[in-house]
Design a protein around this motif. Structure first.
Motif, mmCIF file in Angstrom:
data_model
loop_
_atom_site.group_PDB
_atom_site.id
_atom_site.type_symbol
_atom_site.label_atom_id
_atom_site.label_comp_id
_atom_site.label_asym_id
_atom_site.label_seq_id
_atom_site.Cartn_x
_atom_site.Cartn_y
_atom_site.Cartn_z
ATOM 1 N N ALA A 128 1.207 -2.055 7.439
ATOM 2 C CA ALA A 128 -0.022 -1.356 7.837
ATOM 3 C C ALA A 128 -0.911 -0.759 6.692
ATOM 4 O O ALA A 128 -1.923 -0.714 6.850
ATOM 5 N N HIS A 129 -0.142 -1.109 5.523
ATOM 6 C CA HIS A 129 -0.723 -0.676 4.183
ATOM 7 C C HIS A 129 -1.062 -2.011 3.444
ATOM 8 O O HIS A 129 -1.383 -1.840 2.249
ATOM 9 N N THR A 187 0.753 -6.853 16.294
ATOM 10 C CA THR A 187 -0.153 -7.313 17.382
ATOM 11 C C THR A 187 -0.859 -6.028 17.731
ATOM 12 O O THR A 187 -2.265 -6.366 17.664
ATOM 13 N N ARG A 188 -0.364 -5.111 17.815
ATOM 14 C CA ARG A 188 -0.856 -3.899 18.300
ATOM 15 C C ARG A 188 -1.756 -3.304 17.005
ATOM 16 O O ARG A 188 -2.955 -2.860 17.379
ATOM 17 N N LEU A 189 -1.116 -3.355 15.827
ATOM 18 C CA LEU A 189 -2.288 -2.998 14.775
ATOM 19 C C LEU A 189 -3.305 -3.741 14.472
ATOM 20 O O LEU A 189 -4.266 -3.446 14.090
ATOM 21 N N TYR A 283 4.878 -1.889 -0.429
ATOM 22 C CA TYR A 283 5.805 -0.615 -0.610
ATOM 23 C C TYR A 283 5.094 0.188 -1.359
ATOM 24 O O TYR A 283 5.241 1.487 -1.034
ATOM 25 N N VAL A 284 4.661 -0.252 -2.636
ATOM 26 C CA VAL A 284 4.145 0.881 -3.327
ATOM 27 C C VAL A 284 2.918 1.280 -2.650
ATOM 28 O O VAL A 284 2.685 2.574 -2.939
ATOM 29 N N THR A 285 1.813 0.516 -1.941
ATOM 30 C CA THR A 285 0.771 1.095 -1.445
ATOM 31 C C THR A 285 1.007 2.068 -0.498
ATOM 32 O O THR A 285 0.414 3.260 -0.259
ATOM 33 N N GLN A 286 2.417 1.650 0.418
ATOM 34 C CA GLN A 286 2.693 2.877 1.454
ATOM 35 C C GLN A 286 3.194 4.076 1.057
ATOM 36 O O GLN A 286 2.613 5.097 1.285
ATOM 37 N N ALA A 298 -5.216 13.121 3.609
ATOM 38 C CA ALA A 298 -5.799 11.847 4.042
ATOM 39 C C ALA A 298 -5.202 11.222 4.947
ATOM 40 O O ALA A 298 -3.975 11.280 5.517
ATOM 41 N N PRO A 299 -5.841 10.524 5.904
ATOM 42 C CA PRO A 299 -5.343 9.664 7.076
ATOM 43 C C PRO A 299 -4.373 8.865 6.412
ATOM 44 O O PRO A 299 -4.411 8.134 5.704
ATOM 45 N N TYR A 300 -3.250 8.511 7.393
ATOM 46 C CA TYR A 300 -2.083 7.635 7.214
ATOM 47 C C TYR A 300 -2.262 6.638 8.114
ATOM 48 O O TYR A 300 -2.594 6.705 9.420
ATOM 49 N N ALA A 301 -2.224 5.460 7.868
ATOM 50 C CA ALA A 301 -2.490 4.295 8.676
ATOM 51 C C ALA A 301 -1.576 4.060 9.739
ATOM 52 O O ALA A 301 -1.693 3.288 10.682
ATOM 53 N N TRP A 302 -0.226 4.717 9.939
ATOM 54 C CA TRP A 302 0.762 4.321 10.872
ATOM 55 C C TRP A 302 1.518 5.756 11.183
ATOM 56 O O TRP A 302 2.530 6.250 10.506
ATOM 57 N N SER A 303 1.166 6.042 12.265
ATOM 58 C CA SER A 303 1.727 7.498 12.650
ATOM 59 C C SER A 303 3.008 7.450 13.527
ATOM 60 O O SER A 303 3.574 6.163 13.953
ATOM 61 N N LEU A 304 3.583 8.666 14.016
ATOM 62 C CA LEU A 304 4.544 8.606 14.855
ATOM 63 C C LEU A 304 4.308 8.119 16.161
ATOM 64 O O LEU A 304 5.011 7.473 16.869
#
Length: 324
Positions: A128-129, A187-189, A283-286, A298-304
């Motif tokens: 996602a990152h 696919t969802r992303l 991984y670094v971007t994440q 800041a908004p995070y790209a992939w939530s629980l």
């Protein structure tokens, strides 16, 4: 920029040693300060790239370390929820490996505790990152391939070691928990949709875990077919077929180690454009993105919630595969 966000890792497994540990150490604004492991031998490689690392011989000692802001949890799947909740109760932000839970309902208490504590807790869905996925999402939404009709996704590898944790049903093994999160989650992303129906599910089992799964699903306006396997030659790709074009991702998940991240866009006039990201470290971007959430909200790209929605699809796949 201020003080770095201080990270700890629970466990000294191969993935943390080779990927997330170095990513945390190398990310701007992050500092790897602590590791939980009772094995000095396993700790040694981490100390090699992070020589000031504090090594605690229990996970509880890591959670009691006042100089830790974030706990990264790469433990076996069945331990994710337990230790994520323990970390939140200890006042730590949490980045937990996928899958967060083994059933969607297991994630609900973690979401509630996150909200209660006000801390950041998320799933480590690193793709996602990666900009190739932001680009794919934009192109689909922008109509670059017309109306999306079908998604085809494959993620396979061949692991002959039956003693590996992925073959242990009690510890949440199986191809769907391990890599189905990628084909289904991506696919969802890319589309922003959840399936309305699992139309077919065919699963091969070994030692009580799924070693190969073939899944078909129907979404609003398009269909999808996903294959995941732990006993098939290493292969991965994601293809989005539209009424007026196609998007093909050659290394959608393990960009860099599997192959160069490339997005091929073929359009109705027959032209094909290839976009490349040869050096992007997802991984670094994440880690950088998570630090931004901790420090600046800041908004995070992939939530629980995203993790839960993907798990709900996998839950439905297992049900659809049951004998009728």
């Amino acid at each position: 920029m201020g003080e770095p966000v201080r990270w700890a890792i629970l466990g000294a497994g191969k993935f943390a040693r080779e990927h997330m540990g170095p990513a945390i150490h190398g990310a701007t604004g992050a500092q790897l300060v602590a590791l939980g492991t009772s094995s000095r031998d396993k700790a040694a490689p981490f100390e090699g790239f992070a020589p000031e690392l504090r090594v605690h011989d229990t996970y509880d000692a890591v959670l009691a370390d006042a100089d830790v802001d974030v706990v990264y949890i790469p433990l076996p799947n069945h331990l994710h929820i337990e230790w994520a909740m323990r970390a939140l109760r200890a006042g730590k932000h949490v980045l937990v490996e996928k899958p967060v839970g083994l059933q969607a309902a297991q994630i609900d208490p973690l979401i509630a505790l996150r909200d209660e504590t006000g801390l950041i807790a998320a799933e480590a869905f690193m793709i996602a990152h990666h900009p190739q996925w932001a680009r794919a999402r934009h192109l689909i939404a922008d109509g670059a391939i017309g109306d999306l009709r079908h998604v085809d996704g494959v993620f396979c590898y061949n692991n002959p070691d039956l003693t590996n944790v992925r073959f242990d049903a009690a510890k949440g093994g199986g191809s769907l928990p391990d890599i189905g999160v990628y084909t289904i989650g991506s696919t969802r992303l890319a589309t922003g949709q959840d399936p309305v129906e699992i139309t077919h599910a065919d699963i091969d089992y070994l030692n009580g875990v799924d070693v190969m799964a073939r899944v078909s699903a129907r979404f609003d306006g398009f269909t999808a077919h996903w294959v995941t396997a732990m006993n098939v030659h290493q292969t991965q790709h994601m293809t989005f077929l539209g009424s007026e074009g196609r998007i093909h991702l050659c290394a959608p998940f393990n960009a860099g180690s599997y192959g160069e991240a490339q997005l091929e866009l073929t359009q109705i006039d027959g032209s094909m454009r290839v976009e490349r990201w040869p050096n992007h470290a997802q991984y670094v971007t994440q880690v950088v993105a998570f630090c931004a959430s901790v420090r600046n909200d800041a908004p995070y790209a992939w939530s629980l919630e995203d993790a839960r929605a993907t798990q709900a699809v996998m839950d439905a796949v297992y049900v659809a595969a049951l004998p009728r």
